[in-house]
Design an enzyme around this catalytic site. Structure first.
Site, PDB file in Angstrom:
ATOM      1  N   GLU A  26      -6.241   6.729   0.295  1.00 39.07           N
ATOM      2  CA  GLU A  26      -7.677   6.777   0.609  1.00 39.07           C
ATOM      3  C   GLU A  26      -8.042   5.790   1.715  1.00 39.07           C
ATOM      4  O   GLU A  26      -9.134   5.842   2.245  1.00 39.07           O
ATOM      5  CB  GLU A  26      -8.503   6.496  -0.657  1.00 39.07           C
ATOM      6  N   LYS A  27      -7.114   4.890   2.022  1.00 45.50           N
ATOM      7  CA  LYS A  27      -7.325   3.954   3.134  1.00 45.50           C
ATOM      8  C   LYS A  27      -7.748   4.707   4.398  1.00 45.50           C
ATOM      9  O   LYS A  27      -8.621   4.277   5.140  1.00 45.50           O
ATOM     10  CB  LYS A  27      -6.032   3.175   3.371  1.00 45.50           C
ATOM     11  N   GLY A  40       0.832  -1.208   0.000  1.00 42.01           N
ATOM     12  CA  GLY A  40       0.000   0.000   0.000  1.00 42.01           C
ATOM     13  C   GLY A  40       0.862   1.251   0.000  1.00 42.01           C
ATOM     14  O   GLY A  40       0.673   2.163  -0.819  1.00 42.01           O
ATOM     15  N   HIS A  41       1.847   1.293   0.887  1.00 49.80           N
ATOM     16  CA  HIS A  41       2.779   2.425   0.922  1.00 49.80           C
ATOM     17  C   HIS A  41       3.555   2.510  -0.401  1.00 49.80           C
ATOM     18  O   HIS A  41       3.778   3.592  -0.937  1.00 49.80           O
ATOM     19  CB  HIS A  41       3.804   2.257   2.049  1.00 49.80           C
ATOM     20  N   GLN A  91      -8.636  11.034   7.421  1.00 51.34           N
ATOM     21  CA  GLN A  91      -7.330  11.706   7.516  1.00 51.34           C
ATOM     22  C   GLN A  91      -7.062  12.520   6.258  1.00 51.34           C
ATOM     23  O   GLN A  91      -6.662  13.690   6.331  1.00 51.34           O
ATOM     24  CB  GLN A  91      -6.248  10.643   7.707  1.00 51.34           C
ATOM     25  N   ARG A 139      -0.901  -2.832  10.638  1.00 56.68           N
ATOM     26  CA  ARG A 139      -1.390  -3.547  11.822  1.00 56.68           C
ATOM     27  C   ARG A 139      -1.834  -4.976  11.510  1.00 56.68           C
ATOM     28  O   ARG A 139      -2.052  -5.766  12.442  1.00 56.68           O
ATOM     29  CB  ARG A 139      -2.557  -2.791  12.449  1.00 56.68           C
TER      30      ARG A 139
HETATM   31  P1  AMP Z   1       0.672   4.876   7.736  1.00 55.27           P
HETATM   32  O1  AMP Z   1       2.071   4.376   7.658  1.00 55.27           O
HETATM   33  O2  AMP Z   1      -0.325   3.843   8.153  1.00 55.27           O
HETATM   34  O3  AMP Z   1       0.544   6.179   8.484  1.00 55.27           O
HETATM   35  O4  AMP Z   1       0.262   5.213   6.249  1.00 55.27           O
HETATM   36  C1  AMP Z   1       1.034   6.098   5.460  1.00 55.27           C
HETATM   37  C2  AMP Z   1       0.262   6.412   4.205  1.00 55.27           C
HETATM   38  O5  AMP Z   1       0.007   5.210   3.480  1.00 55.27           O
HETATM   39  C3  AMP Z   1      -1.107   7.045   4.484  1.00 55.27           C
HETATM   40  O6  AMP Z   1      -1.344   8.062   3.521  1.00 55.27           O
HETATM   41  C4  AMP Z   1      -2.048   5.877   4.318  1.00 55.27           C
HETATM   42  O7  AMP Z   1      -3.352   6.264   3.942  1.00 55.27           O
HETATM   43  C5  AMP Z   1      -1.372   5.116   3.205  1.00 55.27           C
HETATM   44  N1  AMP Z   1      -1.801   3.708   3.198  1.00 55.27           N
HETATM   45  C6  AMP Z   1      -1.742   2.824   4.221  1.00 55.27           C
HETATM   46  N2  AMP Z   1      -2.277   1.641   3.845  1.00 55.27           N
HETATM   47  C7  AMP Z   1      -2.687   1.788   2.564  1.00 55.27           C
HETATM   48  C8  AMP Z   1      -3.342   0.936   1.622  1.00 55.27           C
HETATM   49  N3  AMP Z   1      -3.687  -0.317   1.922  1.00 55.27           N
HETATM   50  N4  AMP Z   1      -3.605   1.437   0.397  1.00 55.27           N
HETATM   51  C9  AMP Z   1      -3.278   2.720   0.084  1.00 55.27           C
HETATM   52  N5  AMP Z   1      -2.672   3.575   0.913  1.00 55.27           N
HETATM   53  C10 AMP Z   1      -2.380   3.112   2.151  1.00 55.27           C
END
Ligand code: AMP
Length: 262
Positions: free
Chosen positions: A140-141, A29-30, A145, A179
């Site tokens: 968009e996940k 995703g990232h 936010q 997670r």
């Molecule tokens: P985090 O590390 O969880 O703070 O996420 C960092 C960025 O990655 C944020 O903009 C999240 O929305 C995005 N993100 C996390 N998981 C996904 C996913 N499955 N698909 C798309 N973007 C994601």
């Protein structure tokens, strides 16, 4: 090898066009955000900082996975030019001036997680100040936010374009999340109920699907107006179903654009 920027002074000497903030424990995703950034510019900066300010639950903060070496590899493979891995003192030198998240910040995720969005906006603003990108990409996940960051950028008139990236899922439909590694095998199966529910066309059908999975505890299910983040009405053009809940004590969230029926 990818460049690792460890201090604010080193960062100040560089200029990056595209910025992808993360809390690490990177997954596909990232990487999709980084790839999208790389399509637009070679100057892509990824940050990795687990922000204590946005964790209301200290246990969740303590258990947040940390995998820096693997993250550097994944960021590089996806096309990042550099990774900024600041310390707590880099981000919060001295007294913290918090950014308020406003009324929408108190709903849904904000309702369950206290000051969560104020913590998110405070760190994102600080990271924007330090990295000075032309554009930043968010998934968009975390739809609420994304909404609140766009709102902040507008309200503070920040010269940064906010780009939204679609949710990346496992093949079985589970939205990727750092997670997810905390789910056991049974929990991993229970978690699938969220994306299954989101495939339904009405909120009542979604509730029905969610109720079939005893391993899932619902926090909220709502259909919101994408423009206002308030509950959708008959006049809403773009509706989105948002779901959050717990499996094995792990908080999971997901969302999906909906058709016209409620
Ligand atoms: P985090 O590390 O969880 O703070 O996420 C960092 C960025 O990655 C944020 O903009 C999240 O929305 C995005 N993100 C996390 N998981 C996904 C996913 N499955 N698909 C798309 N973007 C994601």
């Amino acid at each position: 090898m990818i460049e690792v920027i460890k201090s604010v002074d080193d960062l100040a000497r560089q200029k990056y066009d595209l910025f992808v903030p993360t809390m690490g424990a990177l997954h596909a995703g990232h990487q999709s955000l980084i790839k999208l950034a790389k399509e637009k510019s070679d100057q892509v900066l990824v940050s990795i900082f687990v922000n204590p300010l946005q964790f209301e639950n200290k246990d969740d903060l303590a258990k947040y996975p940390k995998t820096l070496e693997a993250d550097l590899k994944l960021a590089e493979l996806a096309g990042a030019a550099a990774v900024f891995a600041p310390s707590y003192e880099d981000i919060y030198p001295g007294e913290i001036t918090k950014i308020e998240a406003g009324a929408i910040g108190d709903l849904y995720e904000g309702k369950s997680r206290g000051d969560h969005f104020s913590g998110v906006l405070t760190v994102v603003k600080r990271l924007f100040d330090l990295t000075r990108p032309a554009a930043a990409i968010f998934g968009e996940k975390d739809f609420q936010q994304l909404f609140l960051i766009k709102q902040m950028v507008k309200q503070l008139n920040l010269p940064i374009e906010i780009i939204a990236a679609p949710i990346i899922r496992e093949v079985d439909g589970l939205a990727m999340s750092s997670r997810n590694v905390r789910l056991d095998e049974a929990g991993r199966k229970s978690a699938l109920i969220i994306s299954k529910a989101l495939n339904k066309d009405s909120i009542s059908d979604m509730h029905e699907v969610l109720a079939t999975e005893p391993g899932f505890t619902l926090d909220y299910l709502e259909v919101i107006d994408e423009e206002t983040f308030l509950p959708a009405t008959v006049n809403t053009k773009n509706k989105r179903a948002i779901i959050a809940g717990w499996v094995n004590g792990v908080r999971l969230l997901d969302n999906k654009r909906m058709g016209s029926s409620l």
